[in-house]
Every structure is written in structure tokens, then in C-alpha cells.
Design an enzyme around this catalytic site. Structure first.
Site, mmCIF file in Angstrom:
data_model
loop_
_atom_site.group_PDB
_atom_site.id
_atom_site.type_symbol
_atom_site.label_atom_id
_atom_site.label_comp_id
_atom_site.label_asym_id
_atom_site.label_seq_id
_atom_site.Cartn_x
_atom_site.Cartn_y
_atom_site.Cartn_z
ATOM 1 N N GLU A 29 42.202 37.613 51.018
ATOM 2 C CA GLU A 29 43.353 38.108 50.255
ATOM 3 C C GLU A 29 42.929 39.291 49.384
ATOM 4 O O GLU A 29 42.004 39.151 48.584
ATOM 5 C CB GLU A 29 43.911 36.965 49.399
ATOM 6 C CG GLU A 29 44.556 35.880 50.240
ATOM 7 C CD GLU A 29 44.361 34.473 49.674
ATOM 8 O OE1 GLU A 29 44.029 34.334 48.484
ATOM 9 O OE2 GLU A 29 44.553 33.511 50.443
ATOM 10 N N LEU A 58 48.178 35.466 52.819
ATOM 11 C CA LEU A 58 47.788 34.559 51.737
ATOM 12 C C LEU A 58 47.652 33.146 52.296
ATOM 13 O O LEU A 58 48.615 32.385 52.321
ATOM 14 C CB LEU A 58 48.891 34.617 50.670
ATOM 15 C CG LEU A 58 48.649 33.971 49.335
ATOM 16 C CD1 LEU A 58 47.531 34.658 48.598
ATOM 17 C CD2 LEU A 58 49.918 34.049 48.492
ATOM 18 N N GLU A 60 44.410 30.315 52.795
ATOM 19 C CA GLU A 60 42.979 30.005 52.818
ATOM 20 C C GLU A 60 42.581 29.246 54.072
ATOM 21 O O GLU A 60 41.511 29.475 54.647
ATOM 22 C CB GLU A 60 42.578 29.213 51.568
ATOM 23 C CG GLU A 60 42.609 30.023 50.278
ATOM 24 C CD GLU A 60 44.012 30.288 49.747
ATOM 25 O OE1 GLU A 60 44.950 29.568 50.151
ATOM 26 O OE2 GLU A 60 44.181 31.203 48.930
ATOM 27 N N GLN A 82 39.537 34.142 47.285
ATOM 28 C CA GLN A 82 39.671 34.930 46.062
ATOM 29 C C GLN A 82 39.047 34.265 44.833
ATOM 30 O O GLN A 82 38.367 34.896 44.053
ATOM 31 C CB GLN A 82 41.140 35.207 45.824
ATOM 32 C CG GLN A 82 41.392 36.346 44.892
ATOM 33 C CD GLN A 82 42.789 36.885 45.094
ATOM 34 O OE1 GLN A 82 43.768 36.193 44.817
ATOM 35 N NE2 GLN A 82 42.894 38.089 45.598
ATOM 36 N N PHE A 83 39.313 32.975 44.691
ATOM 37 C CA PHE A 83 38.681 32.170 43.652
ATOM 38 C C PHE A 83 38.305 30.836 44.288
ATOM 39 O O PHE A 83 39.052 30.325 45.119
ATOM 40 C CB PHE A 83 39.645 31.884 42.483
ATOM 41 C CG PHE A 83 39.785 33.039 41.532
ATOM 42 C CD1 PHE A 83 38.904 33.193 40.474
ATOM 43 C CD2 PHE A 83 40.803 33.950 41.710
ATOM 44 C CE1 PHE A 83 39.043 34.257 39.598
ATOM 45 C CE2 PHE A 83 40.939 35.018 40.834
ATOM 46 C CZ PHE A 83 40.063 35.173 39.778
ATOM 47 N N PHE A 88 40.661 24.874 48.129
ATOM 48 C CA PHE A 88 41.032 23.531 48.600
ATOM 49 C C PHE A 88 41.900 23.499 49.860
ATOM 50 O O PHE A 88 41.637 22.694 50.737
ATOM 51 C CB PHE A 88 41.600 22.704 47.442
ATOM 52 C CG PHE A 88 40.545 22.471 46.390
ATOM 53 C CD1 PHE A 88 39.516 21.570 46.607
ATOM 54 C CD2 PHE A 88 40.516 23.211 45.219
ATOM 55 C CE1 PHE A 88 38.493 21.391 45.667
ATOM 56 C CE2 PHE A 88 39.509 23.048 44.276
ATOM 57 C CZ PHE A 88 38.490 22.132 44.507
ATOM 58 N N PRO A 89 42.933 24.349 49.987
ATOM 59 C CA PRO A 89 43.665 24.308 51.268
ATOM 60 C C PRO A 89 42.775 24.682 52.460
ATOM 61 O O PRO A 89 43.075 24.317 53.587
ATOM 62 C CB PRO A 89 44.775 25.351 51.082
ATOM 63 C CG PRO A 89 44.867 25.576 49.615
ATOM 64 C CD PRO A 89 43.508 25.300 49.045
ATOM 65 N N HIS A 129 40.519 28.140 37.989
ATOM 66 C CA HIS A 129 39.695 29.329 38.189
ATOM 67 C C HIS A 129 38.285 29.116 37.635
ATOM 68 O O HIS A 129 37.490 30.035 37.637
ATOM 69 C CB HIS A 129 40.306 30.545 37.477
ATOM 70 C CG HIS A 129 41.510 31.105 38.167
ATOM 71 N ND1 HIS A 129 42.652 30.390 38.358
ATOM 72 C CD2 HIS A 129 41.728 32.322 38.720
ATOM 73 C CE1 HIS A 129 43.542 31.150 38.985
ATOM 74 N NE2 HIS A 129 43.006 32.322 39.225
#
Lengths: 325, 360
Positions: A29, A58, A60, A82-83, A88-89, A129
Site C-alpha cells: 500500500e 488495500l 494485506e 504498511q504497519f 493480521f488480515p 501501530h
């Protein structure tokens, strides 16, 4: 040689490796045009084109899932999440497929990809985050988990991660992305995965940490040395596979062991290291091997984060407790 | 033109042969090569007989839990037949006829369902991923493989399957969306066999068709009678040609019926009425194809009997081979975790050897 911070060293490693190996494809992303929200991939799309470095939708799970498909057919995807809190997904793909295709297919299909992501607290960020989930990842056979703590290692470990024949999760301590600069060789070099580094030799106690904890420990060690306590400081660098030998040798010399991590306390890497110390160096111990960690809580938002974070004061006080045990 | 003329939002279903084997759609009907028709037919019968016997072997305790493909053979062989041999298959776990058509030794399939990963070692010359059990995740693997062709300059396509239940998973949408964005040459095939274990497709979604889910991703989508090998062949062929010429992915909902249980651990009589079951069975792809072939003089009852005998023989031979090769050396459980065993694993392997009395 040039003085670079962590993010610049990372960018240089990606750039030089992309130039060398046409099979490397970078996406995630905002990783293309913008160069990622932390600019780790800055300039790569402009230099290598939209086929080699691009913005993904977008998603993951699909970033990691498609990366697996790409790697299976011979490509070398270097993916950005990204973070870490957004992983998790995608965890299903990473743990259930990325880590297992080699074993599942008895070696016919392998997934030599790299998944990069910023992790850790201390930047006054939003919910999800600030976590440090290296233990969750390291608990999965088939993955390798790497965390650099300085620009030299960042470049060398990223080059090793890209060359590695297995999936490597590359966790980046975002708090120190731009915290300091270090001389980094211009040429390509490797820092081996699975090898810890002794940052400072000492005789009274072994202190082990990684990532953003290293500068905190270094600061504490400086004060402790002035008080006459000789600390052996080890940067673990690779969480999985763990360098047991470095830990064993050091504890046999110092007789005391402290592991410092910002991840929550229970069921973590600290427990793993203490277990190694007990198995390998029990008879050399002067005091119980101990961990100094975050609490077993949801990481607080900015106002409460200070209570959670490890700082030099906490480290000094714990080291003295063990020295005086 | 098949996709264009069969908008799933208008409730259109593409069919060429009706359930009795009569041609009902002359417009799209063309002669397929007789040898290919017979190859498809033989493969369907082989898969059917394998499933029937595997159910018996399983009941005898000679196999573990497995998922039969009974009833879904038609859509699988037809979609494989519409591809080139070097195209990729990223299967769902209920894809027995497709595996066989792709050339996977039946022995491998038996080994897998007997609990031996050697069954998942796909021979090097076959472009196919092994069976995976998580639902829907394969759509992203298929998209990734498809994306890789852009770099490797291969003009291959990928066919991947999912069940009706799988279309409720997030990765179903993520995979088709990503493939659309990347223009990846992937044919997504939904095997709508009416049930996800006991959950009927009516409880799965409020959408009128599953095919229409592809419209949101902007990819050509169609609902096809999946037990009609002609409809399935021509629809897939159009999708494959489209993908190969650089136009990206398509989605096919193949309507079929799972004649057996979800797996051998399941009892469908609990959730399926007799009436429903008879209705489903009446659309059998093998009977339908056989009627057509016999009417056209491509197959005789005698040939049919011969094919069945040969298939049964193959099933027994392959099961025997799997039975004999079903050995997992101790080293095997360690050595495929990483390319090189880590020091930690070497240590644990040595420990395990001691515990197993020095066995490798």
C-alpha cells in the site's frame, strides 16, 4: 562509505538489489508512487518503473497471498505491510501458506519472499501501530524473523533476506528509522541471518536486546559502566532462528542474564531465551535469568505509552538488582 | 461473445446440453475433437470410480478422511481441456477430476488422503499447486502466479477453483479484485455444488448468482451449467483466450451438485432432503455426456464397459502403489521446513533419532 540513517540504508539496499536482480518486485500500500509512508521505497518506482515497484490495492491478505504466487513461479517479491498492526488480515497467508509451501510440497514449491513492516512503539501513534509481535511470527516454523537495530545491519540483513531461499519477515523498528546515522559501505555486503552480534564485551552480566531497545540499553550500559558494572551487550538481530551459541557462551562467562524487549511479557521471546540459558548454562548462573519487558496489556495510546515503554532507568535498576542478587 | 451474451445479472445461464444429453443451444455448438471428448469422458469415469472405491477404502480404515469430487467431474475436466498443458492449475481441495486430467498420478492423490505429504510433491513437469485446506486463500496464489507471467514473459494462464461457500471469504474478493487491477491471466471458477458442508447456498448469500460477484471487480463473469461439459468447455475456452491475449481475468460460476458428503466425516442425509438429492443426481454430468456420445455414435455401450473395467483396474493398481510407498522417513518431517535445516532443527532431529531408536 556514507553516513546513513536506518531508512536510507534500507532504501539503498533495496535499490542496489533491484538493480542487480531483475526478479525483485516491490509492492504494497502506497509503496510505489509515494515510496511508502516512511519512504523506504522512495525513488524506486521512478528508477525501475511501475512493473517493478507499484501501489497495490488495500489488502494485506492479497499482498502476501499474491507474493506467494509470484515467488512460487520464480519471482522475488519484497512486500511492504504498511504497519505491523495491519498484518493480521495477512497473517493467514503468511503463517498458513508462506511458511508452509516448502514443507507441504516436499520442496517442489518454495516461497523466497521478504515481508517488510515497521513495528514497535514510542512514536505516539494510533491504535494498532505500536505492537511488537516478533514472538507470534517466530513461533511459526518455516519463517525467518529478522530485526535490525542500526543502519549497517539494516542494509546487510536486507541483502541477506532478499537472497534467502525461505520467507523472511523483516521487522523494522520505526522509532529509530531516522534517530541516528552511521557509516554504511556503498557496496553490497551481507549480515548473516541467524547470527547475533556482541556490541560490547563485559564480564558481570549479559544483556540481550534487539531493534529499538538497543539504543536504550546502550544508554543504560554507559551509566552502569561508570558505576563499575561491566556489561556484555548482545544484539540478537535475528529472532528466528535464534543464535543459541552466542547466548550460551556469553552467560557462561558472565553468570548473569537479562533480556530486554518491548513486546508484552508472557509467552514471548524473553521466555525462550531464558529457557535456552537454563538448558545451556544453568550451572554457571549467579542469579535467576530475568526478563525486562512490556506489560501483558494492550499497548496504551500516547498518553499512557510512557508507562509501558522500556527506558534506560528501568534497565539500570533491573541490572543492579541482578548484580546484587 | 459467450460472456457478453450471458449477463448473470439478467439471470442467464449458459448451457449447450440439457440434462438428458440433448443439444439445446445450437448457436454455440461446435464439434469438439472426438479424441478430446473421449479423453474427458474417460477422465470423468476414472475420477468417479476412484471416488467410489476410495469411499470403500476409507470405510475399511485403509484411508483417512477425504473429500470426494462425486458429481463435479464435468466442470473440472472441461475447464482443464480448454487450457494448454503448460497452463497452471491452482486447485481447491475438491478437484480430483482436474488433478487427474492435469496428469497428477492417482497414487499421489491416494498418498495425500492417506496422510502422507509425498502426495503433495507435484511432479516437476506439471504446473499445479498442491492441495491446501484453508478456504479461498488459493485465489490470491493464483493471482500471484498469473502476475508473475508479466515478468517471466510466459503466455500461460492460471485456472483456479473455489466452492460456493468460499465466495463468502474475504480473499475471494481480494483475489479477483487484485487480478483485475493487475490484469492477471486468471480464470476463477466457482464450483457451486449447492452446499458448504451443511450450509446451503441460499444461506450463504443474498446475491441471486455467485457469478455477479465478479461484476463488482470489473471482470467478465458468467453463470454456466457446470454439469454440461460443452458449455463449460466453450466458456472456459473464451476466458482462456481472452486472458492469453492480455485482457485479464474472468470469473465462471459453474452450477453443479455435490452427490456425496462434504468429506467422509460428514453425513449429508441430515441436511439434504431426498427430493433435493434426486433432483441433483438427475443432472449427473457423466450420464449426460454418455447419452450424447452414444447418440452421436462416438461411444458404444461395449466401449463404455471396457472403459469402466480399465478405470477400476487403474484405481486398484494406484491404490496398491500408494499403499506400498506410504512410508514417511523420520528425516522427512524435519527437512522441508527450510532449505537448510537450522541448528535448532538439526539438534531436534538428532534428539528424535535417539527417541526412535536410531531410525532415520
Amino acid at each position: 562509505m556514507g553516513a546513513l540513517n536506518n531508512i536510507e540504508a534500507l532504501n539503498q539496499a533495496l535499490d542496489q538489489m533491484m538493480e542487480k536482480d531483475e526478479k525483485i518486485v516491490i509492492y504494497g500500500e502506497d509503496a510505489g508512487f509515494e515510496g511508502g509512508v516512511f519512504r523506504a521505497t522512495k525513488g524506486l518506482q521512478a528508477k525501475y518503473g511501475k512493473d517493478r515497484c507499484f501501489d497495490s490495492p488495500l489488502t494485506e491478505a492479497a499482498i502476501i497471498g499474491t507474493g506467494i504466487g509470484m515467488a512460487i513461479n520464480g519471482m522475488k517479491p519484497v512486500l511492504e505491510i504498511q504497519f505491523q498492526g495491519f498484518l493480521f488480515p495477512g497473517l493467514n497467508q503468511l503463517l498458513v501458506h508462506g511458511a508452509r509451501f516448502r514443507n507441504r510440497s516436499r520442496g517442489r514449491f518454495t516461497v523466497p519472499m521478504v515481508v517488510r513492516m515497521p513495528y514497535g512503539g514510542g512514536i505516539r501513534a494510533l491504535e494498532h501501530h505500536s505492537e511488537s509481535i516478533e514472538a507470534i511470527l517466530a513461533h511459526t516454523p518455516g519463517l525467518k524473523v529478522v530485526i535490525p537495530s542500526n543502519p549497517y545491519d539494516t542494509k546487510g540483513l536486507m541483502i541477506s533476506a532478499i537472497k534467502d531461499p525461505d520467507p523472511v519477515v523483516f521487522l523494522e523498528p520505526k522509532r529509530i528509522y531516522r534517530a541516528f546515522k552511521q557509516e554504511v559501505p556503498e557496496e553490497l555486503y551481507e549480515v548473516p541471518i541467524g547470527k547475533a552480534r556482541i556490541l560490547k564485551e563485559g564480564n558481570d552480566i549479559t544483556v540481550v536486546g534487539w531493534g529499538a531497545m538497543i539504543p536504550e540499553i546502550q544508554s543504560a550500559v554507559k551509566d552502569l559502566e561508570e558505576e563499575g558494572i561491566s556489561v556484555e551487550l548482545i544484539d540478537l538481530r535475528t529472532i528466528s532462528p535464534i543464535d543459541k551459541e552466542a547466548i550460551e557462551n556469553s552467560v557462561k562467562k558472565t553468570g548473569r542474564f537479562l533480556v530486554v524487549h518491548e513486546a508484552v511479557k508472557s509467552f514471548g521471546v524473553g521466555a525462550e531465551l531464558i529457557s535456552i540459558v537454563n538448558e545451556k548454562a544453568f550451572l554457571h548462573l549467579e542469579c535467576p535469568p530475568t526478563r525486562l519487558t512490556g506489560y501483558d496489556i494492550t499497548i496504551p495510546l500516547a498518553k499512557g505509552e510512557g508507562y509501558f515503554m522500556i527506558n534506560p532507568e528501568k534497565i539500570k535498576s533491573k541490572v543492579k538488582e541482578l548484580i546484587n542478587y | 461473445m459467450i460472456f457478453e451474451n450471458h449477463n448473470p445479472l439478467e439471470g442467464k445461464v449458459f448451457q449447450i446440453l440439457d440434462k438428458t444429453g440433448k443439444v439445446v443451444n445450437e448457436k454455440y455448438y461446435k464439434d469438439i475433437d472426438k479424441d478430446m471428448l473421449l479423453k474427458m469422458y474417460r477422465c470423468m469415469v476414472l475420477s468417479r470410480i476412484q471416488d467410489e472405491w476410495a469411499l470403500k477404502f476409507q470405510r475399511q480404515g485403509r484411508m483417512l478422511t477425504f473429500a470426494p469430487t462425486l458429481g463435479q467431474e464435468g466442470l473440472q475436466v472441461a475447464s482443464m481441456a480448454a487450457c494448454r498443458e503448460d497452463d497452471w492449475l491452482v486447485p481447491a481441495f475438491r478437484s480430483n477430476a482436474a488433478w487427474l486430467y492435469k496428469g497428477l498420478p492417482m497414487k499421489n492423490i491416494f498418498l495425500y488422503w492417506c496422510g502422507n505429504e509425498m502426495g503433495s510433491k507435484i511432479p516437476d513437469h506439471i504446473n499445479m499447486l498442491p492441495i491446501v485446506v484453508p478456504i479461498g486463500t488459493q485465489f490470491n496464489h493464483a493471482t500471484g502466479v498469473g502476475m508473475s507471467f508479466r515478468y517471466t514473459k510466459e503466455d500461460k494462464v492460471v485456472v483456479t477453483y473455489i466452492g460456493d461457500g468460499g465466495t463468502s471469504e474475504g480473499e475471494f474478493y481480494e483475489g479477483i479484485n487484485f487480478a483485475g487491477v493487475m490484469n492477471a491471466p486468471v480464470i476463477f471458477i466457482i464450483q457451486n455444488n449447492q452446499f458448504a458442508i451443511s450450509t446451503s447456498v441460499k444461506s450463504q448469500t443474498k446475491a441471486k448468482t455467485l457469478a455477479q460477484k465478479g461484476i463488482a471487480a470489473g471482470i467478465p463473469s458468467i453463470k454456466v451449467d457446470g454439469n454440461d461439459i460443452f458449455a463449460m468447455y466453450f466458456a472456459t475456452k473464451e476466458a482462456v483466450e481472452n486472458a492469453r491475449s492480455g485482457n485479464g481475468p474472468s470469473l465462471i460460476e459453474a452450477v453443479t451438485y455435490r452427490q456425496g458428503p462434504h468429506t467422509t466425516a460428514d453425513d449429508p442425509t441430515i441436511y439434504r432432503s431426498e427430493e433435493e438429492h434426486l433432483e441433483g443426481m438427475s443432472k449427473d454430468p457423466i450420464i449426460r455426456t454418455k447419452n450424447f456420445l452414444i447418440e452421436k455414435g462416438i461411444l458404444t455401450e461395449k466401449d463404455e464397459e471396457k472403459i469402466r473395467e480399465e478405470c477400476k483396474k487403474t484405481v486398484f493398481e494406484e491404490f496398491e502403489k500408494a499403499d506400498q510407498e506410504n512410508i514417511t522417513p523420520l528425516e522427512d518431517i524435519f527437512k522441508y521446513t527450510y532449505k537448510e535445516m537450522t541448528e535448532n532443527l538439526k539438534e531436534q532431529y538428532e534428539e528424535a533419532k535417539k527417541l526412535e531408536g536410531g531410525k532415520n
